[in-house]
Design an enzyme around this catalytic site. Structure first.
Site, PDB file in Angstrom:
ATOM      1  CB  CYS A 141      41.271  48.249  37.358  1.00 39.34           C
ATOM      2  SG  CYS A 141      42.501  47.003  36.959  1.00 39.34           S
ATOM      3  CG  HIS A 220      47.326  48.346  37.211  1.00 36.51           C
ATOM      4  ND1 HIS A 220      47.978  47.139  37.298  1.00 36.51           N
ATOM      5  CD2 HIS A 220      46.013  48.061  37.425  1.00 36.51           C
ATOM      6  CE1 HIS A 220      47.102  46.168  37.554  1.00 36.51           C
ATOM      7  NE2 HIS A 220      45.903  46.708  37.639  1.00 36.51           N
TER       8      HIS A 220
HETATM    9  P1  NAD Z   1      38.997  37.145  43.895  1.00 39.68           P
HETATM   10  O1  NAD Z   1      39.676  35.866  43.619  1.00 39.68           O
HETATM   11  O2  NAD Z   1      39.578  38.087  44.882  1.00 39.68           O
HETATM   12  O3  NAD Z   1      37.491  36.860  44.364  1.00 39.68           O
HETATM   13  C1  NAD Z   1      36.650  35.912  43.756  1.00 39.68           C
HETATM   14  C2  NAD Z   1      35.630  35.430  44.787  1.00 39.68           C
HETATM   15  O4  NAD Z   1      34.749  34.478  44.190  1.00 39.68           O
HETATM   16  C3  NAD Z   1      36.285  34.752  45.988  1.00 39.68           C
HETATM   17  O5  NAD Z   1      35.617  35.192  47.149  1.00 39.68           O
HETATM   18  C4  NAD Z   1      36.012  33.267  45.727  1.00 39.68           C
HETATM   19  O6  NAD Z   1      35.958  32.514  46.918  1.00 39.68           O
HETATM   20  C5  NAD Z   1      34.643  33.361  45.074  1.00 39.68           C
HETATM   21  N1  NAD Z   1      34.257  32.151  44.352  1.00 39.68           N
HETATM   22  C6  NAD Z   1      35.058  31.197  43.828  1.00 39.68           C
HETATM   23  N2  NAD Z   1      34.308  30.228  43.267  1.00 39.68           N
HETATM   24  C7  NAD Z   1      33.017  30.583  43.428  1.00 39.68           C
HETATM   25  C8  NAD Z   1      31.774  29.986  43.063  1.00 39.68           C
HETATM   26  N3  NAD Z   1      31.711  28.831  42.406  1.00 39.68           N
HETATM   27  N4  NAD Z   1      30.644  30.652  43.366  1.00 39.68           N
HETATM   28  C9  NAD Z   1      30.670  31.815  44.025  1.00 39.68           C
HETATM   29  N5  NAD Z   1      31.819  32.433  44.407  1.00 39.68           N
HETATM   30  C10 NAD Z   1      32.979  31.817  44.112  1.00 39.68           C
HETATM   31  O7  NAD Z   1      38.797  37.854  42.477  1.00 39.68           O
HETATM   32  P2  NAD Z   1      38.702  39.411  42.172  1.00 39.68           P
HETATM   33  O8  NAD Z   1      40.076  39.987  42.098  1.00 39.68           O
HETATM   34  O9  NAD Z   1      37.692  40.040  43.075  1.00 39.68           O
HETATM   35  O10 NAD Z   1      38.164  39.360  40.681  1.00 39.68           O
HETATM   36  C11 NAD Z   1      36.792  39.169  40.368  1.00 39.68           C
HETATM   37  C12 NAD Z   1      36.531  39.740  38.994  1.00 39.68           C
HETATM   38  O11 NAD Z   1      36.838  41.151  39.032  1.00 39.68           O
HETATM   39  C13 NAD Z   1      37.409  39.138  37.897  1.00 39.68           C
HETATM   40  O12 NAD Z   1      36.689  39.169  36.688  1.00 39.68           O
HETATM   41  C14 NAD Z   1      38.562  40.148  37.811  1.00 39.68           C
HETATM   42  O13 NAD Z   1      39.211  40.131  36.570  1.00 39.68           O
HETATM   43  C15 NAD Z   1      37.797  41.449  38.033  1.00 39.68           C
HETATM   44  N6  NAD Z   1      38.639  42.576  38.488  1.00 39.68           N
HETATM   45  C16 NAD Z   1      39.620  42.391  39.408  1.00 39.68           C
HETATM   46  C17 NAD Z   1      40.386  43.473  39.805  1.00 39.68           C
HETATM   47  C18 NAD Z   1      41.504  43.319  40.772  1.00 39.68           C
HETATM   48  O14 NAD Z   1      42.407  44.151  40.745  1.00 39.68           O
HETATM   49  N7  NAD Z   1      41.492  42.335  41.645  1.00 39.68           N
HETATM   50  C19 NAD Z   1      40.146  44.751  39.267  1.00 39.68           C
HETATM   51  C20 NAD Z   1      39.092  44.918  38.367  1.00 39.68           C
HETATM   52  C21 NAD Z   1      38.343  43.814  37.966  1.00 39.68           C
END
Ligand code: NAD
Length: 340
Positions: A141, A220
């Site tokens: 982000c 942020h």
């Molecule tokens: P999150 O923890 O909210 O979601 C992850 C999802 O993956 C959950 O639904 C979880 O149950 C699922 N999961 C876990 N193990 C799994 C498996 N073995 N197979 C399939 N699904 C599985 O995470 P998020 O915040 O959505 O982050 C995901 C990615 O996006 C990360 O790389 C993070 O750095 C990036 N990101 C996050 C944000 C943020 O602000 N949250 C912003 C930009 C990028």
């Protein structure tokens, strides 16, 4: 013909990408990889989404709650033209192998190392670099927010150096990681990872970032100090930003003085989940002293990478030009302003 899309992971980012893909007329959401049969799965199934699970044990959990599973994630990977991986950062290596073996191109998110992917992606900066690639990373982000704003200012005003001090929200609003009551140096060493990450998109930009984590959940905030090779005026920078896709100028004169207000602005705009997809720059913070410009920027962490994920699908499969894709995505997500 529709692009068949799979999403793996249905958390903060995956959920939003799923709903955004579902809105695209040139895409068909085939299914979503998910591990637990929670309220998000239940509502997704009510909306017509199909869920796929990693293991039989997950299938049993779904079955016990009466929620239908459409198959395994391995089967989903075989069915789709492209997969958007939004699983937690640590799983990238494992899933990358599966996607490559199935010859299914994959998009990863910013939590993964840059080395996992062939190229990092921000639509308005380097859309064409992803065409035909097997593994692409939509950057984080903060990197997305910085890259949009800095590439545009650099094009017009010739940046010599950027410093950004970032106040980072500690956790997302659904608080999966608990409560906090401290300010953490994140990390203590300088630079934080954000500056090097921007270099994966803008390799010629000289940028240093520092970050502290603060006990809030919404947005942020960057304190940006931008050194230029020539003098300019705040009005000229405002004009540049008005002509930059996916940048929103906000103002304290309209009552926007905090992240509580930027969060409320998202709800007031009436978008899905109150999401703001643009980099938000405080217009009345833009100040020029000598050859140095100063401004504040807010980044809605849950939402800003959404349009990039949708565009990256078209970029990888080469089904639209940069401008066509940005316009289609923007129209579908109610993002106004220029598209190139
Ligand atoms: P999150 O923890 O909210 O979601 C992850 C999802 O993956 C959950 O639904 C979880 O149950 C699922 N999961 C876990 N193990 C799994 C498996 N073995 N197979 C399939 N699904 C599985 O995470 P998020 O915040 O959505 O982050 C995901 C990615 O996006 C990360 O790389 C993070 O750095 C990036 N990101 C996050 C944000 C943020 O602000 N949250 C912003 C930009 C990028």
């Amino acid at each position: 013909m529709s692009i068949k899309v799979g999403i793996n992971g249905f958390g903060v980012i995956g959920r939003r990408v799923a709903y955004a893909v579902n809105k695209q007329e040139d895409m068909e959401l085939i299914g979503i990889g998910k591990t637990s049969p929670d309220y998000k799965a239940k509502i997704g199934i009510e909306k017509g989404f199909n869920f796929y699970v990693p293991e039989d044990s997950h299938k049993e959990k779904f079955n016990k709650t009466g929620l239908k599973v459409s198959g395994s994630i391995d089967e989903l990977i075989e069915k789709v033209d492209i997969i958007v991986d939004a699983t937690p950062g640590s799983l990238g290596e494992m899933y990358r192998e599966k996607y490559l073996n199935a010859k299914t191109p994959a998009l990863f998110q910013g939590g993964e190392s840059k080395d996992l992917a062939e190229v990092s992606f921000v639509a308005q900066c380097n859309y064409e670099n992803s065409t035909g690639k097997n593994v692409v990373r939509v950057v984080s982000c903060n990197t997305t927010g910085l890259s949009r704003v800095l590439s545009s200012i650099d094009n017009v005003h010739d940046i010599s150096k950027v410093t950004s001090v970032i106040a980072r929200r500690a956790v997302d609003p659904d608080l999966p990681k608990g409560m906090v009551d401290s300010v953490s140096l994140d990390p203590v060493s300088v630079p934080s990872h954000h500056g090097p990450d921007v270099s994966t998109i803008l390799p010629d930009l000289d940028i240093v970032t520092m970050a502290i984590k603060i006990p809030t959940t919404h947005n942020h905030v960057h304190s940006l100090i931008i050194d230029l090779n020539s003098s300019t005026t705040p009005d000229a920078i405002i004009d540049t930003l008005k002509n930059t896709p996916r940048v929103m100028l906000v103002s304290s004169k309209e009552g926007i003085k905090s992240t509580a207000h930027t969060f409320d602005l998202g709800r007031e705009l009436g978008r899905d989940r109150g999401d703001i997809y643009e980099s938000m720059i405080w217009e009345d913070s833009i100040t020029v002293i000598g050859n140095r410009a100063y401004m504040y920027m807010a980044v809605a962490q849950e939402a800003i990478v959404l349009p990039e994920n949708v565009d990256a699908i078209r970029a990888v499969l080469n089904t639209a030009t940069r401008e066509e894709s940005i316009k289609t995505t923007n129209d579908s997500l109610c993002i106004g302003g220029p598209t190139s």
